[in-house]
Write an enzyme that holds these catalytic residues in place. Sequence first.
Site, PDB file in Angstrom:
ATOM      1  N   GLN A  41      47.700  35.973  50.757  1.00 23.53           N
ATOM      2  CA  GLN A  41      49.044  36.503  50.972  1.00 23.53           C
ATOM      3  C   GLN A  41      48.995  37.873  51.634  1.00 23.53           C
ATOM      4  OE1 GLN A  41      51.391  35.266  47.771  1.00 23.53           O
ATOM      5  NE2 GLN A  41      52.963  36.801  48.080  1.00 23.53           N
ATOM      6  N   SER A  88      42.104  34.188  47.391  1.00 24.06           N
ATOM      7  CA  SER A  88      43.269  33.902  46.566  1.00 24.06           C
ATOM      8  C   SER A  88      43.962  32.624  47.035  1.00 24.06           C
ATOM      9  CB  SER A  88      44.209  35.117  46.590  1.00 24.06           C
ATOM     10  OG  SER A  88      45.308  34.927  45.741  1.00 24.06           O
ATOM     11  N   LEU A  89      45.181  32.727  47.547  1.00 28.60           N
ATOM     12  CA  LEU A  89      45.872  31.579  48.134  1.00 28.60           C
ATOM     13  C   LEU A  89      44.964  30.827  49.110  1.00 28.60           C
ATOM     14  CD1 LEU A  89      48.294  29.971  49.480  1.00 28.60           C
ATOM     15  CD2 LEU A  89      48.648  32.015  50.848  1.00 28.60           C
ATOM     16  N   ARG A 137      53.044  27.427  42.893  1.00 27.67           N
ATOM     17  CA  ARG A 137      52.207  28.541  42.426  1.00 27.67           C
ATOM     18  C   ARG A 137      52.905  29.874  42.688  1.00 27.67           C
ATOM     19  NH1 ARG A 137      48.082  31.649  45.244  1.00 27.67           N
ATOM     20  NH2 ARG A 137      46.311  32.222  43.917  1.00 27.67           N
ATOM     21  N   HIS A 183      46.892  37.966  39.992  1.00 31.36           N
ATOM     22  CA  HIS A 183      45.511  37.877  39.474  1.00 31.36           C
ATOM     23  C   HIS A 183      45.237  38.742  38.249  1.00 31.36           C
ATOM     24  CE1 HIS A 183      44.314  35.112  42.548  1.00 31.36           C
ATOM     25  NE2 HIS A 183      44.849  35.915  43.456  1.00 31.36           N
ATOM     26  N   GLN A 210      41.997  30.863  38.261  1.00 30.58           N
ATOM     27  CA  GLN A 210      42.132  31.768  39.409  1.00 30.58           C
ATOM     28  C   GLN A 210      43.436  32.555  39.409  1.00 30.58           C
ATOM     29  OE1 GLN A 210      44.011  31.415  42.734  1.00 30.58           O
ATOM     30  NE2 GLN A 210      42.374  31.230  44.242  1.00 30.58           N
TER      31      GLN A 210
END
Length: 314
Positions: free
Chosen positions: A11, A91-92, A116, A201, A250
Amino acid sequence: MNKLAFVFPGQGAQQVGMGKDFYEKYDVAKKLFREADEALGYSIMEMCFNGPEGDLRLTANTQPAILTVSVIANEILKEHGIQPEITGGHSLGEYSALVAADVLDFSDAVLLVHKRGSFMQEAVPVGEGGMAAVMGLEREKIVEVCEKVSADVGAVQAVNFNCPGQIVIAGTMAGVEKAAALLGEAGAKKSVILPVSAPFHSTLMQPAAEKLAAELDKVEIRDAKIPVVANVSAEILTKAADIKESLVKQAASPVKWEDCVLKMKEFGADTFIEAGPGKTLCGFNKRIDRKLTSMNVENLETLQKTLDYFREVR
């Protein structure tokens, strides 16, 4: 050495207009944008091409938009005969990597990351959580200060170990602001509060992780066709059950990106293609190991540069 890694952005890489020139030239881009729109029930293609930027910045839209453009870049590279031997994503971006490794179907992944994004936003009301990038301080000191602030003021922790000299912290707004001030006193060159809508996170994302687990139960998760390095452990995963468990963790666990890149390097990767919008991960690579060759593919111009490199060098 001499192995090729594909890495996929997270992101923050979104921008209005992304993917449009791929759409105009490549049938696979038309097909994937169509699939994304059908899976989501609204036009992410329209949002990618024309905005408005405010809508594209909403987490539930940002995540499927970046994933779609990233997967399109991967598929176009594949059409040109360029394929990775190992993959990972920030991440994403880990979801884009899992589509590239044939672990997830694209239509499942695009809906998963939309949900998500919604779950992450719902976990902490806007304004109550935050994130800050901390420059120029070693990770041990950052972890130590965050632990102290968590005990005294409010939850905060190191959540993105991006590269030497850049670590992101996240938690309650009060915790992040106090930690940023103390880290400055401890020798950080600077701490910048990030314009994000949730403390991604951090442990505050645990409600999102639990909802995500229920969604992952609904989709087919396959063994990986190429190795994928997981954010949570910086280990190579190939078994579907291990990947699923790692994805659930995650959402509320730190991204060990620097360690992920070093794991790919240990595997033998010396050339990295960042597939998708932006070139943030290329920038991290320069700070992780300057000897790595990094290039990005986000539009026709960067695609051409990458194809030229492979014709000449590889």
